[in-house]
Design a protein around this motif. Structure first.
Motif, PDB file in Angstrom:
ATOM      1  N   GLU A 319       0.860  -1.178   0.000  1.00 30.58           N
ATOM      2  CA  GLU A 319       0.000   0.000   0.000  1.00 30.58           C
ATOM      3  C   GLU A 319       0.891   1.222   0.000  1.00 30.58           C
ATOM      4  O   GLU A 319       1.883   1.281   0.744  1.00 30.58           O
ATOM      5  CB  GLU A 319      -0.925  -0.009   1.210  1.00 30.58           C
ATOM      6  CG  GLU A 319      -1.914  -1.160   1.165  1.00 30.58           C
ATOM      7  CD  GLU A 319      -2.880  -1.103   2.326  1.00 30.58           C
ATOM      8  OE1 GLU A 319      -3.930  -0.464   2.191  1.00 30.58           O
ATOM      9  OE2 GLU A 319      -2.581  -1.713   3.367  1.00 30.58           O
ATOM     10  N   LEU A 320       0.565   2.191  -0.808  1.00 29.75           N
ATOM     11  CA  LEU A 320       1.455   3.320  -1.038  1.00 29.75           C
ATOM     12  C   LEU A 320       1.658   4.125   0.235  1.00 29.75           C
ATOM     13  O   LEU A 320       0.719   4.325   1.009  1.00 29.75           O
ATOM     14  CB  LEU A 320       0.887   4.216  -2.131  1.00 29.75           C
ATOM     15  CG  LEU A 320       0.760   3.560  -3.513  1.00 29.75           C
ATOM     16  CD1 LEU A 320       0.073   4.493  -4.481  1.00 29.75           C
ATOM     17  CD2 LEU A 320       2.139   3.155  -4.032  1.00 29.75           C
ATOM     18  N   PRO A 321       2.879   4.628   0.458  1.00 27.39           N
ATOM     19  CA  PRO A 321       3.122   5.491   1.617  1.00 27.39           C
ATOM     20  C   PRO A 321       2.357   6.798   1.471  1.00 27.39           C
ATOM     21  O   PRO A 321       2.050   7.234   0.362  1.00 27.39           O
ATOM     22  CB  PRO A 321       4.636   5.716   1.578  1.00 27.39           C
ATOM     23  CG  PRO A 321       5.021   5.452   0.155  1.00 27.39           C
ATOM     24  CD  PRO A 321       4.082   4.414  -0.357  1.00 27.39           C
ATOM     25  N   ARG A 322       2.064   7.436   2.612  1.00 31.03           N
ATOM     26  CA  ARG A 322       1.242   8.654   2.580  1.00 31.03           C
ATOM     27  C   ARG A 322       2.004   9.853   2.039  1.00 31.03           C
ATOM     28  O   ARG A 322       1.394  10.810   1.569  1.00 31.03           O
ATOM     29  CB  ARG A 322       0.702   8.968   3.973  1.00 31.03           C
ATOM     30  CG  ARG A 322       1.752   9.294   5.009  1.00 31.03           C
ATOM     31  CD  ARG A 322       1.121   9.610   6.364  1.00 31.03           C
ATOM     32  NE  ARG A 322       2.119   9.970   7.356  1.00 31.03           N
ATOM     33  CZ  ARG A 322       2.736   9.123   8.148  1.00 31.03           C
ATOM     34  NH1 ARG A 322       2.430   7.830   8.045  1.00 31.03           N
ATOM     35  NH2 ARG A 322       3.635   9.516   9.028  1.00 31.03           N
ATOM     36  N   ASP A 323       3.344   9.838   2.114  1.00 27.03           N
ATOM     37  CA  ASP A 323       4.127  10.959   1.615  1.00 27.03           C
ATOM     38  C   ASP A 323       5.556  10.497   1.341  1.00 27.03           C
ATOM     39  O   ASP A 323       5.916   9.340   1.591  1.00 27.03           O
ATOM     40  CB  ASP A 323       4.119  12.134   2.612  1.00 27.03           C
ATOM     41  CG  ASP A 323       4.475  11.701   4.023  1.00 27.03           C
ATOM     42  OD1 ASP A 323       5.331  10.805   4.169  1.00 27.03           O
ATOM     43  OD2 ASP A 323       3.894  12.247   4.979  1.00 27.03           O
ATOM     44  N   LEU A 359       7.406  10.749  -6.026  1.00 33.50           N
ATOM     45  CA  LEU A 359       8.783  10.375  -6.321  1.00 33.50           C
ATOM     46  C   LEU A 359       9.613  11.607  -6.693  1.00 33.50           C
ATOM     47  O   LEU A 359      10.774  11.714  -6.295  1.00 33.50           O
ATOM     48  CB  LEU A 359       8.815   9.349  -7.456  1.00 33.50           C
ATOM     49  CG  LEU A 359       8.253   7.959  -7.123  1.00 33.50           C
ATOM     50  CD1 LEU A 359       8.156   7.106  -8.388  1.00 33.50           C
ATOM     51  CD2 LEU A 359       9.130   7.267  -6.088  1.00 33.50           C
ATOM     52  N   ARG A 360       9.011  12.524  -7.449  1.00 30.85           N
ATOM     53  CA  ARG A 360       9.733  13.756  -7.771  1.00 30.85           C
ATOM     54  C   ARG A 360      10.035  14.547  -6.505  1.00 30.85           C
ATOM     55  O   ARG A 360      11.123  15.099  -6.342  1.00 30.85           O
ATOM     56  CB  ARG A 360       8.915  14.612  -8.748  1.00 30.85           C
ATOM     57  CG  ARG A 360       8.903  14.090 -10.170  1.00 30.85           C
ATOM     58  CD  ARG A 360       8.382  15.151 -11.131  1.00 30.85           C
ATOM     59  NE  ARG A 360       7.015  15.540 -10.800  1.00 30.85           N
ATOM     60  CZ  ARG A 360       5.931  14.948 -11.300  1.00 30.85           C
ATOM     61  NH1 ARG A 360       6.073  13.927 -12.142  1.00 30.85           N
ATOM     62  NH2 ARG A 360       4.724  15.363 -10.974  1.00 30.85           N
ATOM     63  N   GLY A 361       9.049  14.613  -5.591  1.00 33.55           N
ATOM     64  CA  GLY A 361       9.266  15.340  -4.351  1.00 33.55           C
ATOM     65  C   GLY A 361      10.370  14.726  -3.498  1.00 33.55           C
ATOM     66  O   GLY A 361      11.071  15.442  -2.779  1.00 33.55           O
ATOM     67  N   ASN A 365      14.520   8.535  -8.477  1.00 34.51           N
ATOM     68  CA  ASN A 365      14.347   8.144  -9.872  1.00 34.51           C
ATOM     69  C   ASN A 365      14.000   6.659  -9.907  1.00 34.51           C
ATOM     70  O   ASN A 365      14.875   5.800  -9.878  1.00 34.51           O
ATOM     71  CB  ASN A 365      15.622   8.423 -10.666  1.00 34.51           C
ATOM     72  CG  ASN A 365      15.462   8.111 -12.139  1.00 34.51           C
ATOM     73  OD1 ASN A 365      14.341   8.084 -12.654  1.00 34.51           O
ATOM     74  ND2 ASN A 365      16.554   7.865 -12.820  1.00 34.51           N
ATOM     75  N   ALA A 366      12.715   6.365  -9.929  1.00 33.18           N
ATOM     76  CA  ALA A 366      12.262   4.969  -9.914  1.00 33.18           C
ATOM     77  C   ALA A 366      12.078   4.463 -11.344  1.00 33.18           C
ATOM     78  O   ALA A 366      11.647   5.188 -12.231  1.00 33.18           O
ATOM     79  CB  ALA A 366      10.949   4.846  -9.142  1.00 33.18           C
ATOM     80  N   GLU A 367      12.393   3.195 -11.526  1.00 37.03           N
ATOM     81  CA  GLU A 367      12.201   2.551 -12.823  1.00 37.03           C
ATOM     82  C   GLU A 367      10.807   1.926 -12.873  1.00 37.03           C
ATOM     83  O   GLU A 367      10.451   1.113 -12.018  1.00 37.03           O
ATOM     84  CB  GLU A 367      13.257   1.466 -13.032  1.00 37.03           C
ATOM     85  CG  GLU A 367      13.100   0.704 -14.334  1.00 37.03           C
ATOM     86  CD  GLU A 367      14.042  -0.487 -14.428  1.00 37.03           C
ATOM     87  OE1 GLU A 367      14.084  -1.113 -15.506  1.00 37.03           O
ATOM     88  OE2 GLU A 367      14.717  -0.791 -13.428  1.00 37.03           O
ATOM     89  N   TRP A 368      10.005   2.319 -13.867  1.00 36.38           N
ATOM     90  CA  TRP A 368       8.665   1.750 -14.021  1.00 36.38           C
ATOM     91  C   TRP A 368       8.783   0.454 -14.808  1.00 36.38           C
ATOM     92  O   TRP A 368       9.276   0.427 -15.936  1.00 36.38           O
ATOM     93  CB  TRP A 368       7.745   2.738 -14.737  1.00 36.38           C
ATOM     94  CG  TRP A 368       7.340   3.880 -13.849  1.00 36.38           C
ATOM     95  CD1 TRP A 368       8.009   5.053 -13.670  1.00 36.38           C
ATOM     96  CD2 TRP A 368       6.187   3.934 -13.007  1.00 36.38           C
ATOM     97  NE1 TRP A 368       7.344   5.832 -12.759  1.00 36.38           N
ATOM     98  CE2 TRP A 368       6.222   5.177 -12.344  1.00 36.38           C
ATOM     99  CE3 TRP A 368       5.139   3.063 -12.746  1.00 36.38           C
ATOM    100  CZ2 TRP A 368       5.239   5.567 -11.429  1.00 36.38           C
ATOM    101  CZ3 TRP A 368       4.157   3.440 -11.844  1.00 36.38           C
ATOM    102  CH2 TRP A 368       4.216   4.677 -11.199  1.00 36.38           C
ATOM    103  N   ILE A 369       8.340  -0.631 -14.189  1.00 36.81           N
ATOM    104  CA  ILE A 369       8.463  -1.949 -14.800  1.00 36.81           C
ATOM    105  C   ILE A 369       7.113  -2.659 -14.752  1.00 36.81           C
ATOM    106  O   ILE A 369       6.202  -2.247 -14.025  1.00 36.81           O
ATOM    107  CB  ILE A 369       9.523  -2.806 -14.080  1.00 36.81           C
ATOM    108  CG1 ILE A 369       9.097  -3.057 -12.628  1.00 36.81           C
ATOM    109  CG2 ILE A 369      10.895  -2.152 -14.143  1.00 36.81           C
ATOM    110  CD1 ILE A 369       9.982  -4.042 -11.903  1.00 36.81           C
TER     111      ILE A 369
END
Length: 572
Positions: A319-323, A359-361, A365-369
């Motif tokens: 589950e995505l982190p809140r920030d 991610l920008r904040g 630099n994450a790789e989308w896979i």
């Protein structure tokens, strides 16, 4: 600066633990300009900050001979947000200050309070604890802070987020005004700045974020999936990486419980950590991870605080982190002490833009896979299996005897095949994932040809479209789940740039509308309402208000709902 400039006993303890040179944060706090001053230190998780503040307060603890000054009242106090982190800090300080003769007492919730009071009464040079338990000892008179020379607030931002402000203020107010205050925090939000202004004097600001480990030792990946495929993605990621130890983060204890049960059912050696577990259960789970009886830990953010597992190489944000700060705290459990780690975010299609912004904040630099496919997992299995079986092993006489008997009864090929089969049998099977084909990206995602039962329909709309990564693979399950209908009761689906329209038979429209209202929560970020017709393929769909609203009778709108928080994970 090198460790050779430290007191001899501390330098020897560091050398015995394999430390050759200080990390950035450790070097900064032992610089001459930091000596004797209050410090505000921004350092990321895993940067060596526990040893750093242990070295920083050496001047307040050690005498000229390099040993601790005799005392009954503590000279140093370290406050940490969770039991695990406090216990970890205590273990680190025990080996660091052991040669100096320091006595260290630990005071944390969930442990025997009477035993802690006896330790304090006996006398301790350093006290490590959590805010609530320390405040309790202070109010009962068991903790005397009148002789305190240094106080450390470790992960201060987390302590304020967890509601410990009053506890911290009461403890700080009970300390002598001349004591040093060392504030360590991964982030510096406004409440931390206010706390520093109130309780520190002429504090030196130190920031090593991005200088030391940063994100260099963590490879970030993002996997966009249908919301209904989240658990399948988790299983395939675990199977693809086959990490020695992995942590999966969920938002709630219910989701931890559900995902843990799912993984155990599938054959994974998994443990769970959340607020519902007792201290003994948590200790048992962590020990299982350390001695390799378990390889997967499913946890909430708070429950995972302070976990230090050297073998941890994979973090999955189920589950995505809140920030961005939570993302860094979670991911920082891996990639420590120069070791490489991987952090994977599982992103439901409609949340991709929000994740990209986060991610920008965080300057990540994450790789989308794509999620690993069964074919890719089996290819990895073959390589790992060959590596394991071809590795040199020690063979005793009993092994040789069994091998000779096997060769007498079966061919080498049959024996090798049986060995491969035995290895594969211990591996959970990967899951089939929904694929996003090129035909799925058409404006009209579902053919509008006539279907029986759809002569009289009502159009509904959702406020997501192509720009929000709308896709039938996740839109159709969402419609069925929220409206309590089956996929055969959904007609044509038309996806436009910013909205999606779909058909529901008129006979089911009232039922669908009522179900949408009942299932509406603040945690949902897609809004449903009745529409006059399909979306306009070349631009915006029918306007909901204003002068350009399409003509026609007044429509009856379903109660809208909007998701504003973190994504919902696996349903309990």
């Amino acid at each position: 600066m090198s460790f050779s400039d430290l007191p001899a006993l501390l330098a020897e303890a560091l050398a015995a633990r394999g430390y050759e040179a200080p990390t950035a944060v450790q070097a900064a706090v032992i610089e001459p300009e930091a000596a004797g001053r209050d410090l505000v230190v921004s350092a990321q998780t895993g940067s060596g900050k526990t040893v750093a503040f242990g070295l920083a307060m050496a001047g307040e603890l050690l005498g000229e001979d390099g040993r601790v000054v005799p005392t009954r009242e503590p000279h140093a106090l370290i406050i940490a947000p969770t039991r695990e982190l406090a216990l970890q800090v205590s273990r680190e300080l025990i080996w660091l200050y052991g040669p100096t003769g320091a006595r260290i007492a630990t005071c944390v919730g969930g442990m025997d309070a009477s035993k802690e009071r006896r330790q304090l009464n006996y006398g301790a040079h350093i006290v490590v604890g959590t805010p609530g338990r320390l405040r309790d000892h202070l109010e009962r008179g068991a903790l005397d802070l009148s002789a305190l020379r240094a106080i450390v607030l470790d992960e201060a931002d987390e302590m304020l987020d967890m509601g410990f402000r009053e506890d911290l203020e009461e403890i700080l107010d009970a300390t002598p005004p001349e004591r040093r205050t060392l504030l360590f925090s991964a982030t510096m939000p406004k409440p931390i700045v206010q706390l520093a202004k109130r309780y520190q004097k002429d504090a030196l600001r130190i920031s090593t974020v991005g200088e030391d480990r940063g994100h260099g030792d963590i490879a970030y990946q993002a996997v966009a999936v249908s919301p209904s495929d989240i658990e399948h993605a988790v299983i395939n990621l675990l199977r693809f990486h086959e990490a020695e130890t992995a942590i999966l983060f969920c938002a709630t204890r219910d989701n931890v419980r559900h995902l843990h049960a799912t993984l155990v059912e599938r054959g994974f050696a998994a443990v769970a950590l959340s607020g519902e577990h007792s201290q003994s259960e948590r200790n048992h789970a962590l020990q299982a991870l350390r001695d390799r009886r378990a390889r997967v830990c499913v946890a909430t953010d708070v429950a995972a605080r302070g976990i230090d597992l050297p073998s941890l190489s994979l973090v999955i944000h189920v589950e995505l982190p809140r920030d961005a700060e939570t993302l860094q705290h979670r991911s920082g459990r891996t990639g420590r002490a120069g070791k490489k780690g991987t952090a994977v975010l599982i992103v439901p299609y409609p949340r991709r833009r929000r994740v990209e912004s986060m991610l920008r904040g965080a300057r990540i630099n994450a790789e989308w896979i794509d999620a690993p496919t069964p074919e890719a997992i089996r290819a990895q299995d073959r390589e790992r299996l060959l590596t394991a079986l071809l590795a040199p092993v020690e063979i005793d006489e009993e092994d040789k005897a069994i091998a000779e008997r096997l060769l007498a009864e079966k061919s080498p090929e049959e024996i090798a095949a049986a060995l491969v089969r035995a290895h594969r049998a211990a591996m959970p099977e990967p899951e089939e994932m929904a694929e996003r084909s090129h035909t799925d990206r058409r404006d009209d995602r579902q053919a509008s040809a006539h279907r029986e039962g759809f002569d009289d329909i009502v159009w509904f709309r959702m406020d997501v479209g192509r720009r929000q990564n709308a896709d039938p693979r996740w839109i159709l399950p969402l419609i069925c789940r929220r409206g309590h209908i089956t996929k055969n009761e959904v007609g044509a689906i038309r996806i436009g740039p910013n909205e999606t329209a779909f058909q529901v038979p008129r006979a089911l429209a009232a039922k669908f509308q009522a179900a949408v209202q009942r299932t509406a929560t603040e945690d949902d970020d897609v809004r449903f309402e009745v529409s006059e017709g399909p979306v306009q393929q070349g631009g915006r769909g029918p306007q909901r208000n204003g002068p350009n609203r399409p003509s026609g009778p007044p429509r009856h709108q379903a109660k809208p709902y909007h998701r504003k928080g973190p994504p919902r994970g696996p349903r309990a």
